[in-house]
Design a protein around this motif. Structure first.
Motif, PDB file in Angstrom:
ATOM      1  N   VAL A 477      46.999 -23.400   8.138  1.00 50.56           N
ATOM      2  CA  VAL A 477      47.725 -22.679   9.189  1.00 50.56           C
ATOM      3  C   VAL A 477      46.865 -21.518   9.694  1.00 50.56           C
ATOM      4  O   VAL A 477      46.365 -20.715   8.923  1.00 50.56           O
ATOM      5  CB  VAL A 477      49.083 -22.143   8.655  1.00 50.56           C
ATOM      6  CG1 VAL A 477      49.803 -21.333   9.733  1.00 50.56           C
ATOM      7  CG2 VAL A 477      49.956 -23.291   8.174  1.00 50.56           C
ATOM      8  N   ARG A 478      46.690 -21.477  11.015  1.00 56.22           N
ATOM      9  CA  ARG A 478      45.891 -20.407  11.619  1.00 56.22           C
ATOM     10  C   ARG A 478      46.793 -19.238  12.019  1.00 56.22           C
ATOM     11  O   ARG A 478      47.986 -19.422  12.279  1.00 56.22           O
ATOM     12  CB  ARG A 478      45.150 -20.930  12.852  1.00 56.22           C
ATOM     13  CG  ARG A 478      44.070 -21.965  12.550  1.00 56.22           C
ATOM     14  CD  ARG A 478      43.617 -22.673  13.819  1.00 56.22           C
ATOM     15  NE  ARG A 478      44.722 -23.413  14.420  1.00 56.22           N
ATOM     16  CZ  ARG A 478      44.714 -23.882  15.672  1.00 56.22           C
ATOM     17  NH1 ARG A 478      43.655 -23.685  16.445  1.00 56.22           N
ATOM     18  NH2 ARG A 478      45.762 -24.536  16.144  1.00 56.22           N
ATOM     19  N   ALA A 479      46.195 -18.065  12.080  1.00 54.99           N
ATOM     20  CA  ALA A 479      46.942 -16.842  12.406  1.00 54.99           C
ATOM     21  C   ALA A 479      46.602 -16.379  13.813  1.00 54.99           C
ATOM     22  O   ALA A 479      45.524 -16.649  14.335  1.00 54.99           O
ATOM     23  CB  ALA A 479      46.594 -15.746  11.414  1.00 54.99           C
ATOM     24  N   LYS A 480      47.535 -15.644  14.401  1.00 58.88           N
ATOM     25  CA  LYS A 480      47.256 -14.976  15.677  1.00 58.88           C
ATOM     26  C   LYS A 480      46.547 -13.664  15.356  1.00 58.88           C
ATOM     27  O   LYS A 480      47.058 -12.566  15.587  1.00 58.88           O
ATOM     28  CB  LYS A 480      48.561 -14.722  16.428  1.00 58.88           C
ATOM     29  CG  LYS A 480      49.105 -15.924  17.155  1.00 58.88           C
ATOM     30  CD  LYS A 480      50.237 -15.488  18.076  1.00 58.88           C
ATOM     31  CE  LYS A 480      50.601 -16.581  19.063  1.00 58.88           C
ATOM     32  NZ  LYS A 480      51.648 -16.115  19.993  1.00 58.88           N
ATOM     33  N   ALA A 481      45.373 -13.793  14.749  1.00 66.31           N
ATOM     34  CA  ALA A 481      44.597 -12.631  14.311  1.00 66.31           C
ATOM     35  C   ALA A 481      43.251 -12.652  15.017  1.00 66.31           C
ATOM     36  O   ALA A 481      42.751 -13.717  15.385  1.00 66.31           O
ATOM     37  CB  ALA A 481      44.405 -12.673  12.799  1.00 66.31           C
ATOM     38  N   TYR A 482      42.674 -11.482  15.200  1.00 63.55           N
ATOM     39  CA  TYR A 482      41.419 -11.363  15.941  1.00 63.55           C
ATOM     40  C   TYR A 482      40.629 -10.173  15.399  1.00 63.55           C
ATOM     41  O   TYR A 482      41.177  -9.144  15.032  1.00 63.55           O
ATOM     42  CB  TYR A 482      41.712 -11.148  17.437  1.00 63.55           C
ATOM     43  CG  TYR A 482      42.970 -10.324  17.666  1.00 63.55           C
ATOM     44  CD1 TYR A 482      42.960  -8.931  17.551  1.00 63.55           C
ATOM     45  CD2 TYR A 482      44.189 -10.951  17.938  1.00 63.55           C
ATOM     46  CE1 TYR A 482      44.123  -8.193  17.713  1.00 63.55           C
ATOM     47  CE2 TYR A 482      45.357 -10.219  18.094  1.00 63.55           C
ATOM     48  CZ  TYR A 482      45.316  -8.829  17.987  1.00 63.55           C
ATOM     49  OH  TYR A 482      46.462  -8.097  18.129  1.00 63.55           O
ATOM     50  N   ASP A 483      39.321 -10.362  15.309  1.00 62.86           N
ATOM     51  CA  ASP A 483      38.403  -9.278  14.929  1.00 62.86           C
ATOM     52  C   ASP A 483      37.439  -9.031  16.070  1.00 62.86           C
ATOM     53  O   ASP A 483      37.012  -9.988  16.737  1.00 62.86           O
ATOM     54  CB  ASP A 483      37.576  -9.657  13.685  1.00 62.86           C
ATOM     55  CG  ASP A 483      38.336  -9.435  12.386  1.00 62.86           C
ATOM     56  OD1 ASP A 483      39.512  -9.022  12.449  1.00 62.86           O
ATOM     57  OD2 ASP A 483      37.758  -9.702  11.314  1.00 62.86           O
ATOM     58  N   ILE A 484      37.083  -7.781  16.290  1.00 62.22           N
ATOM     59  CA  ILE A 484      36.034  -7.470  17.255  1.00 62.22           C
ATOM     60  C   ILE A 484      34.753  -7.205  16.469  1.00 62.22           C
ATOM     61  O   ILE A 484      34.735  -6.376  15.556  1.00 62.22           O
ATOM     62  CB  ILE A 484      36.414  -6.288  18.186  1.00 62.22           C
ATOM     63  CG1 ILE A 484      35.317  -6.007  19.209  1.00 62.22           C
ATOM     64  CG2 ILE A 484      36.758  -5.025  17.410  1.00 62.22           C
ATOM     65  CD1 ILE A 484      35.149  -7.078  20.257  1.00 62.22           C
ATOM     66  N   VAL A 485      33.709  -7.967  16.786  1.00 59.67           N
ATOM     67  CA  VAL A 485      32.455  -7.934  16.026  1.00 59.67           C
ATOM     68  C   VAL A 485      31.337  -7.441  16.941  1.00 59.67           C
ATOM     69  O   VAL A 485      31.289  -7.796  18.121  1.00 59.67           O
ATOM     70  CB  VAL A 485      32.124  -9.353  15.495  1.00 59.67           C
ATOM     71  CG1 VAL A 485      30.767  -9.401  14.824  1.00 59.67           C
ATOM     72  CG2 VAL A 485      33.217  -9.824  14.528  1.00 59.67           C
ATOM     73  N   LEU A 486      30.460  -6.607  16.397  1.00 61.37           N
ATOM     74  CA  LEU A 486      29.285  -6.144  17.139  1.00 61.37           C
ATOM     75  C   LEU A 486      28.051  -6.280  16.259  1.00 61.37           C
ATOM     76  O   LEU A 486      27.979  -5.669  15.180  1.00 61.37           O
ATOM     77  CB  LEU A 486      29.470  -4.677  17.571  1.00 61.37           C
ATOM     78  CG  LEU A 486      28.249  -3.995  18.187  1.00 61.37           C
ATOM     79  CD1 LEU A 486      27.791  -4.717  19.456  1.00 61.37           C
ATOM     80  CD2 LEU A 486      28.534  -2.535  18.499  1.00 61.37           C
ATOM     81  N   ASN A 487      27.099  -7.105  16.693  1.00 59.67           N
ATOM     82  CA  ASN A 487      25.816  -7.254  15.990  1.00 59.67           C
ATOM     83  C   ASN A 487      25.977  -7.477  14.483  1.00 59.67           C
ATOM     84  O   ASN A 487      25.278  -6.881  13.663  1.00 59.67           O
ATOM     85  CB  ASN A 487      24.938  -6.014  16.222  1.00 59.67           C
ATOM     86  CG  ASN A 487      24.515  -5.877  17.684  1.00 59.67           C
ATOM     87  OD1 ASN A 487      24.802  -6.743  18.498  1.00 59.67           O
ATOM     88  ND2 ASN A 487      23.844  -4.793  18.010  1.00 59.67           N
ATOM     89  N   GLY A 488      26.937  -8.327  14.115  1.00 57.08           N
ATOM     90  CA  GLY A 488      27.097  -8.673  12.707  1.00 57.08           C
ATOM     91  C   GLY A 488      27.963  -7.716  11.909  1.00 57.08           C
ATOM     92  O   GLY A 488      28.078  -7.840  10.698  1.00 57.08           O
ATOM     93  N   THR A 489      28.595  -6.747  12.573  1.00 58.38           N
ATOM     94  CA  THR A 489      29.503  -5.817  11.895  1.00 58.38           C
ATOM     95  C   THR A 489      30.903  -5.984  12.470  1.00 58.38           C
ATOM     96  O   THR A 489      31.068  -6.034  13.693  1.00 58.38           O
ATOM     97  CB  THR A 489      29.063  -4.348  12.101  1.00 58.38           C
ATOM     98  OG1 THR A 489      27.775  -4.173  11.536  1.00 58.38           O
ATOM     99  CG2 THR A 489      30.023  -3.374  11.439  1.00 58.38           C
ATOM    100  N   GLU A 490      31.896  -6.063  11.592  1.00 55.36           N
ATOM    101  CA  GLU A 490      33.285  -6.081  12.058  1.00 55.36           C
ATOM    102  C   GLU A 490      33.645  -4.642  12.427  1.00 55.36           C
ATOM    103  O   GLU A 490      33.730  -3.780  11.563  1.00 55.36           O
ATOM    104  CB  GLU A 490      34.195  -6.599  10.938  1.00 55.36           C
ATOM    105  CG  GLU A 490      35.667  -6.560  11.275  1.00 55.36           C
ATOM    106  CD  GLU A 490      36.557  -6.346  10.058  1.00 55.36           C
ATOM    107  OE1 GLU A 490      37.590  -5.675  10.212  1.00 55.36           O
ATOM    108  OE2 GLU A 490      36.205  -6.822   8.965  1.00 55.36           O
ATOM    109  N   LEU A 491      33.840  -4.400  13.723  1.00 55.71           N
ATOM    110  CA  LEU A 491      34.204  -3.050  14.178  1.00 55.71           C
ATOM    111  C   LEU A 491      35.688  -2.789  13.977  1.00 55.71           C
ATOM    112  O   LEU A 491      36.105  -1.654  13.774  1.00 55.71           O
ATOM    113  CB  LEU A 491      33.903  -2.880  15.671  1.00 55.71           C
ATOM    114  CG  LEU A 491      32.453  -2.772  16.117  1.00 55.71           C
ATOM    115  CD1 LEU A 491      32.404  -2.490  17.604  1.00 55.71           C
ATOM    116  CD2 LEU A 491      31.713  -1.691  15.348  1.00 55.71           C
TER     117      LEU A 491
END
Length: 597
Positions: A477-491
């Motif tokens: 089951v997938r989530a309605k979740a999101y990460d913002i990533v910059l150059n290999g770092t989770e911001l």
């Protein structure tokens, strides 16, 4: 003797004085960076947070007493100087903002004397971190650290400015909270009034911001202090700052839209970088398959390649054994690195073992088309050719393979890919590659707990199209979740929250919570949901990580005024420390000595 400030007023910071002020009298104040005595003339480089200004002392302009004071000056003395701005008599210093002017001193006061500091106050200090952090108040005088903290202040201001214009209300949430053991370890605070009871310092304002949505505030924002009692890394501290938000009556697209525009605004206004919108998106599964990471650095290639089908039934038992155990065989292609010395390859093998690999298989494609390999003797010529072809291998390439359970293979090759990029200098610090990683798994299995755990938290909304699998195949089951990533770092990261009773109850059931336990931990939130809760979603950035990338620092310690070290202690104040026995008695606490064993 230190003199007083009476009757003095600073007219300019050092670099606020320019050739526009030539002929004017100014009063500047700061620290002595450098003194040069040329006999009849003394030159002082004065430093404040804005930069450096050259002061000139001669007996004619400053008088005998003033000149004698100037002779006494040493590095880090704090002085106030009044004088006349003139064009530089000597050559212009192009490296200084004030390099074409100088101030001819007419008056000087020594506001504070200084001992010789344990290290020089200069940019890019090579002083050991332990010494810098012990004398952090001196380290903070360094121009590069000051620029970092000034930029951080600007970023916080820009965030507040943008969020206010977008209709967000800045609301503070409590520091003394209820402990909720799901997630990282809490910092606990004993209560004197309620003996045996403890507050927890917030790991994030999560539950409070959801309550604010229930309370009708619609759009909430806070630059919030958060605390996690976990092991430190370069981009982690026990206390850190989140730029935290929550929005009501929204879905995924609304959250991503406002945050893309926020990032564009901050990067343009703070450091002059144009961020192109919309930002690219990548589902979690694709990120893992291509990069071995849920926070991929997309500034370079060297993507993972799944060769499981190609090596099926080959003679190399390491590959076939991994496949039989439900794992996979994947590789990365280090272009042009076939000539890498064996010693260096052995180092990469050891590096891979640090990430859970039992080993690392390699195959170098020589310029003449022959192979140098750790496993070639176990495979036929045709099998090797098929493998090289699947990896898009060419003469001069080095192919590296991991074979194990998917999670280990991803970890190993994801880390190895980054390590090689550093060694081969493939990372451009002036390139800003943003990426949304979406559709995370809702749950992940914990061998330790022998149950499913929430990948984000128990209030994350599942994707509607996957919900029918919650009983038969909860791991898919997938989530309605999101990460913002910059150059290999989770911001930062966030999700749409569950606002329906039945889904929330089922979620707790899948996580192994009884109704009683769920109510014991989250009762106040579940009760609030009975009185009309809007659909809501949110996101939080690690402010320290964001600024770290903007200034190209290697560690978030360089963008935090008073950071801790790896064991969560402060070298400057010696915190944490032993407290008075009386304080412990008031709290009903007793400290028990633990033996070294």
């Amino acid at each position: 003797m230190a003199e007083s400030m009476k009757g003095l007023h600073r007219s300019h910071r050092c670099t606020e004085v320019s050739n526009q002020n030539i002929g004017e009298t100014v009063t500047v104040m700061g620290w002595v960076q450098k003194r040069r005595n040329l006999g009849s003339l003394i030159f002082i480089d004065l430093r404040d947070r804005s930069g450096i200004l050259q002061l000139v002392f001669n007996e004619e302009s400053v008088g005998k007493e003033g000149y004698e004071k100037a002779e006494r000056l040493r590095s880090e003395y704090v002085i106030a100087v009044t004088g006349k701005v003139e064009k530089r008599s000597a050559a212009v210093n192009e490296s200084l903002k004030t390099g074409d002017i100088e101030v001819i001193a007419t008056d000087i006061r020594i506001l504070s004397e200084a001992e010789t500091p344990p290290f020089q106050i200069e940019e890019n200090s090579q002083t050991k971190d332990e010494v810098r952090l012990k004398y952090r108040y001196l380290d903070l005088r360094r121009p590069d650290i000051q620029k970092n903290l000034m930029l951080r202040s600007k970023v916080a201001y820009l965030m507040r400015d943008f969020m206010a214009k977008e209709g967000f209300l800045e609301i503070e949430t409590p520091m003394l909270c209820k402990s909720t053991p799901e997630g990282a370890r809490d910092y606990l605070v004993p209560s004197r009034v309620h003996p045996g009871h403890f507050y927890a310092l917030p790991q994030s304002p999560q539950l409070y911001k959801q309550l604010l949505m229930c309370s009708g505030y619609d759009r909430y924002f806070q630059i919030a202090r958060c605390f996690r009692d976990e092991d430190l890394r370069a981009d982690r501290q026990p206390e850190f700052t989140q730029a935290d938000m929550e929005l009501a009556f929204v879905d995924v697209e609304d959250v991503l839209d406002v945050n893309e525009r926020l990032l564009k605004y901050i990067f343009k206004e703070a450091i002059g970088v144009d961020v192109t919108l919309p930002l690219p998106r990548m589902p979690w599964q694709e990120a893992m398959d291509r990069f071995g990471s849920d926070k991929p650095d997309t500034r370079f290639g060297m993507e993972l390649c799944d060769v499981s089908k190609v090596v099926e039934g080959c003679g190399f038992s390491v590959f076939t054994g991994a496949l039989e155990n439900g794992g996979s065989v994947r590789g990365i292609n280090a272009k042009g690195q076939a000539g890498m010395p064996r010693k260096k390859i052995d180092k990469l093998v050891e590096f891979a073992k640090g990430y859970g690999a039992k080993g690392l298989a390699y195959l170098a494609v020589n310029e003449d088309g022959t192979y140098k390999s750790s496993f070639a003797k176990f495979m036929t010529e045709d099998e090797l050719k098929a493998l090289v072809s699947a990896m898009q291998g060419e003469p001069g390439d080095l192919l590296l393979f991991a074979a194990d359970k998917n999670k280990i293979v991803w970890n190993v090759l994801g880390a190895l890919r980054l390590e090689l990029a550093k060694e081969l200098d493939l990372l451009d610090p002036n390139q800003y590659n943003f990426l949304w990683v979406t559709e995370f798994p809702l749950l992940e299995w914990s061998d330790e707990e022998n149950r499913f755990m929430a990948m984000h938290h128990p209030f994350t909304m599942p994707m509607e199209e996957d919900w029918d699998k919650i009983d038969s195949d909860p791991g898919s089951v997938r989530a309605k979740a999101y990460d913002i990533v910059l150059n290999g770092t989770e911001l930062g990261g966030g999700s749409v929250r569950i606002h329906q009773d039945d889904i929330q109850e089922k979620m707790f059931e899948v996580l192994g919570f009884t109704k009683e336990r769920a109510h014991e931990q989250f009762g106040f939130l579940l009760d609030a949901f009975k009185y009309g809760v809007p659909p809501h979603a949110g996101l939080a950035y690690g402010l320290d990580r964001l600024v770290m990338h903007m200034v190209h620092a290697d560690s978030i310690r360089d963008v935090i005024a008073f950071p801790k070290v790896k064991d969560a202690s402060c070298l400057m104040t010696q915190a944490p420390g032993i407290v008075d026995k009386k304080q412990l008695e008031e709290l009903g606490l007793e400290v028990e000595e633990v033996s070294e064993e």
